[in-house]
Design a protein around this motif. Sequence first.
Motif, PDB file in Angstrom:
ATOM      1  N   ASP A  60       0.839  -1.208  -0.108  1.00  0.00           N
ATOM      2  CA  ASP A  60      -0.039   0.098   0.035  1.00  0.00           C
ATOM      3  C   ASP A  60       0.846   1.283  -0.138  1.00  0.00           C
ATOM      4  OD1 ASP A  60      -2.257  -1.458   0.104  1.00  0.00           O
ATOM      5  OD2 ASP A  60      -2.550  -1.383   2.333  1.00  0.00           O
ATOM      6  N   VAL A  61       1.999   1.067   0.777  1.00  0.00           N
ATOM      7  CA  VAL A  61       2.855   2.380   0.609  1.00  0.00           C
ATOM      8  C   VAL A  61       3.429   2.526  -0.520  1.00  0.00           C
ATOM      9  CG1 VAL A  61       4.894   3.253   1.865  1.00  0.00           C
ATOM     10  CG2 VAL A  61       3.301   2.112   3.467  1.00  0.00           C
ATOM     11  N   VAL A  62       3.880   1.453  -1.062  1.00  0.00           N
ATOM     12  CA  VAL A  62       4.673   1.708  -2.490  1.00  0.00           C
ATOM     13  C   VAL A  62       3.644   2.264  -3.513  1.00  0.00           C
ATOM     14  CG1 VAL A  62       5.143   0.345  -4.556  1.00  0.00           C
ATOM     15  CG2 VAL A  62       6.530  -0.144  -2.439  1.00  0.00           C
ATOM     16  N   ASP A  63       2.100   1.702  -3.408  1.00  0.00           N
ATOM     17  CA  ASP A  63       1.243   2.222  -4.326  1.00  0.00           C
ATOM     18  C   ASP A  63       1.245   4.066  -3.981  1.00  0.00           C
ATOM     19  OD1 ASP A  63       0.662  -0.082  -5.380  1.00  0.00           O
ATOM     20  OD2 ASP A  63      -1.091  -0.410  -4.164  1.00  0.00           O
ATOM     21  N   VAL A  64       1.235   4.243  -2.761  1.00  0.00           N
ATOM     22  CA  VAL A  64       1.204   5.814  -2.416  1.00  0.00           C
ATOM     23  C   VAL A  64       2.315   6.603  -3.061  1.00  0.00           C
ATOM     24  CG1 VAL A  64       1.154   7.408  -0.554  1.00  0.00           C
ATOM     25  CG2 VAL A  64      -0.188   5.273  -0.160  1.00  0.00           C
ATOM     26  N   ALA A  65       3.563   6.022  -2.794  1.00  0.00           N
ATOM     27  CA  ALA A  65       4.721   6.520  -3.193  1.00  0.00           C
ATOM     28  C   ALA A  65       4.635   6.681  -4.842  1.00  0.00           C
ATOM     29  CB  ALA A  65       5.984   5.493  -3.203  1.00  0.00           C
ATOM     30  N   GLU A  66       4.098   5.708  -5.597  1.00  0.00           N
ATOM     31  CA  GLU A  66       3.978   5.775  -6.792  1.00  0.00           C
ATOM     32  C   GLU A  66       3.024   7.017  -7.495  1.00  0.00           C
ATOM     33  OE1 GLU A  66       5.510   4.381  -9.357  1.00  0.00           O
ATOM     34  OE2 GLU A  66       6.067   2.717  -8.965  1.00  0.00           O
ATOM     35  N   GLY A  67       1.957   6.964  -6.515  1.00  0.00           N
ATOM     36  CA  GLY A  67       0.818   8.102  -6.721  1.00  0.00           C
ATOM     37  C   GLY A  67       1.445   9.406  -6.483  1.00  0.00           C
ATOM     38  N   ILE A  68       2.405   9.743  -5.561  1.00  0.00           N
ATOM     39  CA  ILE A  68       2.936  11.030  -5.303  1.00  0.00           C
ATOM     40  C   ILE A  68       4.012  11.103  -6.559  1.00  0.00           C
ATOM     41  CG2 ILE A  68       4.736  12.003  -3.766  1.00  0.00           C
ATOM     42  CD1 ILE A  68       3.574  10.353  -1.279  1.00  0.00           C
ATOM     43  N   ARG A  69       4.273  10.126  -6.990  1.00  0.00           N
ATOM     44  CA  ARG A  69       5.616  10.360  -8.118  1.00  0.00           C
ATOM     45  C   ARG A  69       4.779  10.693  -9.294  1.00  0.00           C
ATOM     46  NH1 ARG A  69      10.665   6.928  -9.820  1.00  0.00           N
ATOM     47  NH2 ARG A  69      10.945   7.712 -12.021  1.00  0.00           N
ATOM     48  N   ALA A  70       3.722  10.148  -9.457  1.00  0.00           N
ATOM     49  CA  ALA A  70       2.764  10.724 -10.541  1.00  0.00           C
ATOM     50  C   ALA A  70       2.210  12.087 -10.428  1.00  0.00           C
ATOM     51  CB  ALA A  70       1.607   9.568 -10.691  1.00  0.00           C
ATOM     52  N   VAL A  71       1.920  12.209  -9.347  1.00  0.00           N
ATOM     53  CA  VAL A  71       1.369  13.861  -8.995  1.00  0.00           C
ATOM     54  C   VAL A  71       2.663  14.613  -9.287  1.00  0.00           C
ATOM     55  CG1 VAL A  71       0.651  15.397  -7.114  1.00  0.00           C
ATOM     56  CG2 VAL A  71      -0.334  13.106  -7.637  1.00  0.00           C
ATOM     57  N   SER A  72       4.037  14.543  -8.767  1.00  0.00           N
ATOM     58  CA  SER A  72       4.812  15.094  -9.084  1.00  0.00           C
ATOM     59  C   SER A  72       5.184  15.295 -10.417  1.00  0.00           C
ATOM     60  CB  SER A  72       6.364  14.401  -8.394  1.00  0.00           C
ATOM     61  OG  SER A  72       7.291  15.507  -8.495  1.00  0.00           O
ATOM     62  N   ALA A  73       5.110  14.313 -11.306  1.00  0.00           N
ATOM     63  CA  ALA A  73       5.253  14.588 -12.616  1.00  0.00           C
ATOM     64  C   ALA A  73       4.225  15.402 -13.662  1.00  0.00           C
ATOM     65  CB  ALA A  73       5.294  13.056 -13.273  1.00  0.00           C
ATOM     66  N   ARG A  74       2.982  15.248 -13.274  1.00  0.00           N
ATOM     67  CA  ARG A  74       2.104  15.840 -13.596  1.00  0.00           C
ATOM     68  C   ARG A  74       1.920  17.449 -13.430  1.00  0.00           C
ATOM     69  NH1 ARG A  74      -1.363  11.538 -12.118  1.00  0.00           N
ATOM     70  NH2 ARG A  74      -2.325  12.539 -10.382  1.00  0.00           N
ATOM     71  N   THR A  75       2.300  17.689 -12.147  1.00  0.00           N
ATOM     72  CA  THR A  75       2.766  19.144 -11.739  1.00  0.00           C
ATOM     73  C   THR A  75       3.853  19.599 -12.214  1.00  0.00           C
ATOM     74  OG1 THR A  75       1.956  18.441  -9.488  1.00  0.00           O
ATOM     75  CG2 THR A  75       2.973  20.680  -9.637  1.00  0.00           C
ATOM     76  N   SER A  76       4.891  19.073 -12.565  1.00  0.00           N
ATOM     77  CA  SER A  76       6.222  19.242 -13.274  1.00  0.00           C
ATOM     78  C   SER A  76       5.736  19.901 -14.604  1.00  0.00           C
ATOM     79  CB  SER A  76       7.152  18.459 -13.125  1.00  0.00           C
ATOM     80  OG  SER A  76       7.722  18.264 -11.980  1.00  0.00           O
ATOM     81  N   THR A  77       4.818  18.918 -15.336  1.00  0.00           N
ATOM     82  CA  THR A  77       4.444  19.158 -16.558  1.00  0.00           C
ATOM     83  C   THR A  77       3.512  20.413 -16.585  1.00  0.00           C
ATOM     84  OG1 THR A  77       4.408  16.954 -17.192  1.00  0.00           O
ATOM     85  CG2 THR A  77       3.197  18.056 -18.588  1.00  0.00           C
ATOM     86  N   ALA A  78       2.585  20.558 -15.817  1.00  0.00           N
ATOM     87  CA  ALA A  78       1.893  21.571 -15.843  1.00  0.00           C
ATOM     88  C   ALA A  78       2.937  22.850 -15.537  1.00  0.00           C
ATOM     89  CB  ALA A  78       0.842  21.705 -14.577  1.00  0.00           C
ATOM     90  N   LEU A  79       3.593  22.758 -14.823  1.00  0.00           N
ATOM     91  CA  LEU A  79       4.531  24.173 -14.263  1.00  0.00           C
ATOM     92  C   LEU A  79       5.082  24.809 -15.741  1.00  0.00           C
ATOM     93  CD1 LEU A  79       6.029  25.890 -12.383  1.00  0.00           C
ATOM     94  CD2 LEU A  79       7.629  24.086 -11.890  1.00  0.00           C
ATOM     95  N   PHE A  80       5.576  23.828 -16.499  1.00  0.00           N
ATOM     96  CA  PHE A  80       6.251  24.169 -17.976  1.00  0.00           C
ATOM     97  C   PHE A  80       5.267  24.014 -19.093  1.00  0.00           C
ATOM     98  CE2 PHE A  80       9.569  22.820 -14.765  1.00  0.00           C
ATOM     99  CZ  PHE A  80      10.052  24.076 -14.645  1.00  0.00           C
ATOM    100  N   ALA A  81       3.959  23.803 -18.736  1.00  0.00           N
ATOM    101  CA  ALA A  81       3.058  23.789 -20.078  1.00  0.00           C
ATOM    102  C   ALA A  81       2.934  25.076 -20.729  1.00  0.00           C
ATOM    103  CB  ALA A  81       1.839  23.346 -19.445  1.00  0.00           C
ATOM    104  N   PRO A  82       3.094  25.070 -21.991  1.00  0.00           N
ATOM    105  CA  PRO A  82       3.050  26.134 -22.876  1.00  0.00           C
ATOM    106  C   PRO A  82       1.837  27.157 -22.835  1.00  0.00           C
ATOM    107  CG  PRO A  82       3.654  24.263 -24.402  1.00  0.00           C
ATOM    108  CD  PRO A  82       3.116  23.748 -22.888  1.00  0.00           C
ATOM    109  N   PRO A  83       0.515  26.641 -22.414  1.00  0.00           N
ATOM    110  CA  PRO A  83      -0.626  27.360 -22.225  1.00  0.00           C
ATOM    111  C   PRO A  83      -0.510  28.010 -20.870  1.00  0.00           C
ATOM    112  CG  PRO A  83      -1.386  25.312 -22.753  1.00  0.00           C
ATOM    113  CD  PRO A  83       0.256  25.224 -22.533  1.00  0.00           C
ATOM    114  N   LEU A  84       0.347  27.584 -19.834  1.00  0.00           N
ATOM    115  CA  LEU A  84       0.214  28.517 -18.431  1.00  0.00           C
ATOM    116  C   LEU A  84       1.690  29.355 -18.875  1.00  0.00           C
ATOM    117  CD1 LEU A  84      -0.108  28.551 -15.638  1.00  0.00           C
ATOM    118  CD2 LEU A  84       1.562  26.980 -14.834  1.00  0.00           C
TER     119      LEU A  84
END
Length: 721
Positions: free
Chosen positions: A28-52
Motif C-alpha cells: 500500500d505504501v509503495v502504491d502511495v509513493a507511485e501516486g506521489i511520483r505521478a502527481v509530481s510528474a503531472r505538476t512538473s508538466t503543468a509548471l512548464f506547459a505552454p498554455p501556462l
Amino acid sequence: MRADGHAPGRSTPDSQDARGLLRRCAGDVVDVAEGIRAVSARTSTALFAPPLTAAARRRPRTGLVARWALLRAVMHQRGLGGAANTTRQGMGQVLGAAGAVLGRESLAALVAVTSLRLRIAAVLAEHPEFARDPGMRRLAQAVTADRDPAAVRSLRALFRDRGAQRALSGLAPLLAELPAVRALLDEDPKNDETGRAGEGAAEAVELADQERQFIATEGSFLGFLRNIEALSTGGRILVQNVRGPDGVVRYVVQAPGLAPGHPRNDSPQDAAGAWRTPFTTDSPYIRSVLLALADYGIPRGADLALIGHGEGGLAMLNLAQDEEFCDTYRVTHVVSVGCPVGDRRPADPRTWAAGITNQHDIMPVQDGRDASSAYDPHAKSVPAGQSDPHAQHDPHARSAPRPNRYEVAYAGPTHEFPLCHMLREYIEHLRTVVPEAREAVDEALTPYRGPIVRTRAYRLKDRAHPPEGHPFLTLPTGSVPTTAGPVDVPVRYYDSSAAHLCYPVAADTARALLPDVPWLAPSRLGRRALAVLSLHEHRCSTIGPYAEIALSVLVDDLWQPRPYDIAADLLRRPDLRRTGRYVLSLAVTSEEARVVAREIWGQPAQRTTAEADLTGRKIGVRSRDLGLTVEGRIGPGVRCPQADRVRYGRRGESTVRTLVRTHGRPRLHPGTGVRLRLDTAAAEPLAGQLRRLGLDTARPLFVVACPQFLAHRSAGAVLPR
C-alpha cells in the motif's frame, strides 16, 4: 512436531499474519509513493506547459502567482520535496539540478524508504536468522540511517554500486519490492545503468574434462538437474538432444539460477538481471537463451523441454509464456525447481508445467506474487485424471488437480538460507524426502528418457555492462581440478571486507609453531616476531561466499634471508617480495573454500561455522565451533598501502607460495579497542596456537582494516623447499 502443533522451521499462524500484514502495508505504501511520483510528474508538466507560460506572459500578476504556487508544490520540502521525477528540459532541468544541489529528497522517495522498512520487517518476522545475511545487513544499514533523506541517499548509492548488488542478490524476498523502490529513488532512471534492459548475447563454450564426467549420458529428471548443478557457477546453459523411446530426437534446455555469492562477469544472469526477470518475458537472460537456441540449430516445430532452477526456472516459465516462441517450437514440458509455477499459464495449453519448492526456501517469493494471491504455495497438485497416492503422508500438502499442472511444496530438512535453495539440496531431497515428486516428473518426461546424442554449453552475456571487477579483475584464468570440481584461478573476490590484527610475539615461540624445516624462520623486529590474525568476510567470489579466519606468522626469504627485509618489502612490488606470511591455521565456512585452500594453496584449512561483520568501525566475528570471538571498535585511522601479500603453505615436502593482490582503501588503526576471547573449550589447533603465542590475553599492536575491497589469489606456486 512441536508442542504447539507446528512443524519445526515452519512459521506459526501469528507470524504468518504479521508477515502478511506488513507486506500488505508495504504494498500500500509503495502504491502511495507511485501516486506521489505521478502527481509530481503531472505538476512538473503543468509548471512548464505552454498554455501556462503564455498566460503568465499575458497576465503576469495572476500567471506568475500560479507558477510560483506550482513551483513551491514541486520543490518545497513541505510539498513534493526535491526535483520532480520526469523528463526535464530547459528551466525544468535547471530547477531539478538545483534541488539535487540543495540535498532535497522527493516525498515519493521518502515514502518508498518507509515501504522498504516494512518489507524488511516482514522478512525478519518470518526468518530472524536472515538478519545475519551480508546483503540484508548492508540494506538495513542504509534504510536505518538517522534521517530519512540520509537513508534515501544511502540507498541510492547502494543500488548504483554493482558490488553491493551482488551482496543484495541473496535477498530474494525483497526482489519483488526492490525494483519499485529503486525506481522511486532514481531521479533520472534512464541514466542508471542498473536499470537498462541490457543486450543479450550467447557464446558456445567447451566443457572442461572434469565437468564432462558429471554430464548425464541418459535423459532423466535427476540427470538434467545434475547437469544444471555442474554449470551452476559459470553463467552458462546447456542444450542437449535426446533420442526418446520412440526414436524421435527431442531437445532439452537446462538453465541454472543465480548462485548467491557467485559473480556472473558480464552475464545477464546477475543481480540486476534477477531483479528484471520476474517481471518481464523480455529480460537480457531470456534474449540470451533465444540466441543460444538459434545458434544450436533446433528445427522449427521440434519438441522442446525447458528445465531450470531458481532464476533459471523462472526464465523458463516466462519463456513458455511467449506466444512467438511457442509458435516456433512445441514446448511440451517446463519444469522449475526452487520456483513455483503459480498463476503462470504457458502460451501452449498442451504444455505440462511442474514446480517443486522447499517450503523453507525463501527464494520462490521472488516470482512477484503478493500476499493476497489466491494461489496456495503449499498445495500439491497432479495432472488431471491422476491421483496422488502419497498426498496422505504429507500433512502440509493438499491435492488440487489442475490440467497439465504439477506442483509440490514440501517441508525439507534443510532450513538455512541460502543452503535450502541450493540445487544439490533439492537433488538430495528428490531422492530421499519426496521421491514421489521425482517419479511423477520422470513419468511425465518419458519421451525424453533415452540416450543423449549431442550436448553443447553456452555462456550467456550482457554487452551493456563491463565484466565484473573491470579492470582490476579482468585477467587471464585457468582451470585447476580439485576434489570439489574444477576451480578457476586466480580465485577472484568481488566484494569482501577484512581486518588484520597484528601482534608482536616471542620469536622463539613463533619458530616452534612453524614446520620443522631449517629454511622457515620468522622475520624479527628486534627480539620479536609478528603474528597476524586475519578476519575476512567474502560476500562474493568465484568460489562462493564464505568467512575466513587465518592465523599466520611473518617469515623471511626461504633462500637468502636478509636483515630488515620486512621493511624493504614495503617498497617492493608484491610479486618481488621476499618475505611472506606462513599460514599456521585457517578456518573457512564453506567446503569449496576448504578444498581450494588445502589442494591449491597448501594451507591447513578446516571447515567451521562463523559470523562476520567487518563493514563498519565496529568489528564482530564469532565462531561457536572454534570457541572464538573477536569484537571491538577501531579508532581513527590513516590511509596505508594496499594490503597485497605473499602467503606460504605446505604440500607434502614442498612449500607453496601464493600471491594475493588487493584493491581497496585500507586504513591503519590502533588496536587498543579490539579484543580476542577464547572459550575454555575452544577448538584446536587454532585455539592452542593463539594461546601459545599469548594472543588470548593481548591486544593487537595495530589493525589494518578495509571494509570493502577487490582481490585475487593466484594458484599456488610449488617451491622446491
